[in-house]
Design a protein around this motif. Sequence first.
Motif, PDB file in Angstrom:
ATOM      1  N   GLY A 158       0.679  -1.279  -0.096  1.00  0.00           N
ATOM      2  CA  GLY A 158       0.065  -0.012  -0.001  1.00  0.00           C
ATOM      3  C   GLY A 158       0.856   1.206  -0.019  1.00  0.00           C
ATOM      4  N   THR A 159       2.218   1.235   0.435  1.00  0.00           N
ATOM      5  CA  THR A 159       2.776   2.412   0.481  1.00  0.00           C
ATOM      6  C   THR A 159       4.153   2.310  -0.531  1.00  0.00           C
ATOM      7  OG1 THR A 159       4.257   1.435   2.238  1.00  0.00           O
ATOM      8  CG2 THR A 159       2.304   2.720   2.848  1.00  0.00           C
ATOM      9  N   THR A 185      -0.064  12.737   2.883  1.00  0.00           N
ATOM     10  CA  THR A 185       0.766  14.063   2.890  1.00  0.00           C
ATOM     11  C   THR A 185       1.326  14.108   1.650  1.00  0.00           C
ATOM     12  OG1 THR A 185       2.611  12.730   3.696  1.00  0.00           O
ATOM     13  CG2 THR A 185       1.007  13.397   5.244  1.00  0.00           C
ATOM     14  N   GLY A 186       1.553  13.046   0.655  1.00  0.00           N
ATOM     15  CA  GLY A 186       1.976  13.222  -0.611  1.00  0.00           C
ATOM     16  C   GLY A 186       3.494  13.464  -0.614  1.00  0.00           C
ATOM     17  N   LEU A 213       8.079  13.016 -10.969  1.00  0.00           N
ATOM     18  CA  LEU A 213       8.491  13.764  -9.528  1.00  0.00           C
ATOM     19  C   LEU A 213       9.331  14.789  -9.984  1.00  0.00           C
ATOM     20  CD1 LEU A 213       9.229  10.713  -7.423  1.00  0.00           C
ATOM     21  CD2 LEU A 213       7.018  11.849  -7.505  1.00  0.00           C
ATOM     22  N   THR A 214       9.237  16.044  -9.553  1.00  0.00           N
ATOM     23  CA  THR A 214       9.871  17.373 -10.071  1.00  0.00           C
ATOM     24  C   THR A 214      10.477  18.126  -8.797  1.00  0.00           C
ATOM     25  OG1 THR A 214       8.043  18.845 -10.259  1.00  0.00           O
ATOM     26  CG2 THR A 214       8.683  17.369 -12.173  1.00  0.00           C
ATOM     27  N   ARG A 215      10.069  18.071  -7.400  1.00  0.00           N
ATOM     28  CA  ARG A 215      10.504  18.757  -6.740  1.00  0.00           C
ATOM     29  C   ARG A 215      10.613  17.842  -5.368  1.00  0.00           C
ATOM     30  NH1 ARG A 215       7.346  24.143  -5.720  1.00  0.00           N
ATOM     31  NH2 ARG A 215       5.549  22.815  -4.728  1.00  0.00           N
ATOM     32  N   LEU A 216      12.089  18.305  -4.609  1.00  0.00           N
ATOM     33  CA  LEU A 216      12.318  17.935  -3.449  1.00  0.00           C
ATOM     34  C   LEU A 216      12.217  18.536  -2.222  1.00  0.00           C
ATOM     35  CD1 LEU A 216      14.306  15.383  -3.013  1.00  0.00           C
ATOM     36  CD2 LEU A 216      16.259  16.857  -3.092  1.00  0.00           C
ATOM     37  N   VAL A 217      11.532  17.909  -1.151  1.00  0.00           N
ATOM     38  CA  VAL A 217      11.232  18.543  -0.065  1.00  0.00           C
ATOM     39  C   VAL A 217      12.295  18.926   0.827  1.00  0.00           C
ATOM     40  CG1 VAL A 217       9.870  18.478   1.870  1.00  0.00           C
ATOM     41  CG2 VAL A 217       8.693  17.663  -0.276  1.00  0.00           C
ATOM     42  N   GLU A 229       8.289  15.609  -3.140  1.00  0.00           N
ATOM     43  CA  GLU A 229       6.885  15.879  -3.270  1.00  0.00           C
ATOM     44  C   GLU A 229       5.938  15.151  -4.513  1.00  0.00           C
ATOM     45  OE1 GLU A 229       5.048  20.257  -3.125  1.00  0.00           O
ATOM     46  OE2 GLU A 229       5.727  19.862  -5.242  1.00  0.00           O
ATOM     47  N   ALA A 230       4.965  14.596  -3.901  1.00  0.00           N
ATOM     48  CA  ALA A 230       4.058  13.632  -4.810  1.00  0.00           C
ATOM     49  C   ALA A 230       2.537  14.074  -4.461  1.00  0.00           C
ATOM     50  CB  ALA A 230       4.415  12.469  -4.932  1.00  0.00           C
ATOM     51  N   PRO A 231       1.957  13.853  -5.506  1.00  0.00           N
ATOM     52  CA  PRO A 231       0.268  13.887  -5.190  1.00  0.00           C
ATOM     53  C   PRO A 231      -0.171  12.965  -3.941  1.00  0.00           C
ATOM     54  CG  PRO A 231       0.606  13.644  -7.564  1.00  0.00           C
ATOM     55  CD  PRO A 231       1.936  13.227  -6.765  1.00  0.00           C
TER      56      PRO A 231
END
Length: 480
Positions: A158-159, A185-186, A213-217, A229-231
Amino acid sequence: MHSALFGLFLALLPTGQQSAPVQVLRIAAGPAGSDSNGAFVLSEERSVFSRSTDREVIVFFQWEDLPGPHKLVAQWRSPDGGASVTSAIDYSAREKRFGAYWKLPVTPAIALGTWSIEVTMDGRPAGRFTFEITGAPVVTPLAKRPLTEAEVYERLNGTFVVLRRSSADGRELDPAAAFMVTPGTGQIYTVIPALDSADTVRAVMADRTIHELTRLVAFNRPQQWAILEAPPAPGQALPVRSEAVKIGSRCFSMEGTADGVRVLVGGTITGQAATVAGQPVVVATFPSAFGMPGAPVLDEYGELFGMLGAGMPGDSRPVEHIVAARGDLKGAPVIPFSLVSTQPTAAPVSLAALRATGSLMPSVVGGGQVASGGFTRAAVKRGDTGPTEFVEDFSVRDKLIGILLNWAPAERLRGQAVLLVFDADNKLLAASAPRKVDFRKGDYVRSTWQVPAPAGAGRYRIDVLIGANTYWRGFLRINP
């Protein structure tokens, strides 16, 4: 004298070298236990028992030693120091890791106080364990129940996320793994080597939907973890283990493909390789799998305690170099999730910006343009076309490092070639003078460079570019 019942359990784990004297991996005790999918599992672990409520004490030992015949001898000692019973058996171990458990019946007349059990293997000390027997009932916290493999699979599935990695010229690269702790949380967790050397990263979710995936938190290259960062996605959150995992504990992870194949892999925590920021980096050994970089690692209760590294923390090599990065570990390093979970959430930054600044490695383009290449200690003379011995380890006493590439272009390559030297943090240390090249399709051309050896011990990266494109990448180590 109280009789003791003896039982044996053989763990089917991978072979390896013997430790002498006997290496004790684990000792644990509990009031009950059973065999579960080839592994002996205690119903709970404790060291205090009651003769009014408990019926037996089971003490489980796990060792690492040579496969083959062994004589195992266990001796129980009562509180007055007398030898209560001795059990001996001639046993043949099929693998280097194996275990045994002994049962001591608890009767209303058993002596109260501190008991012990001492074990020898072929006459060598193989572990000692002490426990208390009291007359009052033992109050224990609610015991966690080990999950079945089906339950662990459902929790991981599931993850679990497969990362599809590709280069700027459209080549599919080796995949990596990632996971969501709280899907709503995405945020996707993985390791930095999964993002290096890739120009595009796509997440294949549990429902087979694909998201670029285009952005790093946040990320920490020395510790090797990254948060993307993801949906948001549906699904249950992964519980996180609060205490350190013990050597000898069972563990589970997952491997998968972009086509939707997902396989549960079970293993054992077989050692500790390092300590990072005060947290142990343990090694997980999977008998039937290699361990996918970035994949989550759960304990037998389904609690998350880490993620699989491509190599050890501080090793900057990307996923494509995983075999060399894991070296002689005989398993996969587990990056402690406690390092990640304590980090504050940061404003996201684009992966493209990190690649542009050199925080992430660019991909190697034009796959197959370089037939072979590597590092040499001796200078390769111009016109020398014989075989060359490549090395990856140098000493701080070495003054120069040679780089040799054998080009076999599939298309014409021309422009200014330059060699760049980076440290483990991707900081540019040196660059060669540009060199004009013109390689025609079908040519077999040899290029050589000599560069001063970096001054400090550590791992370094060398890229060879023509124009703006990286055509070859290598990693070397300078030893003290």
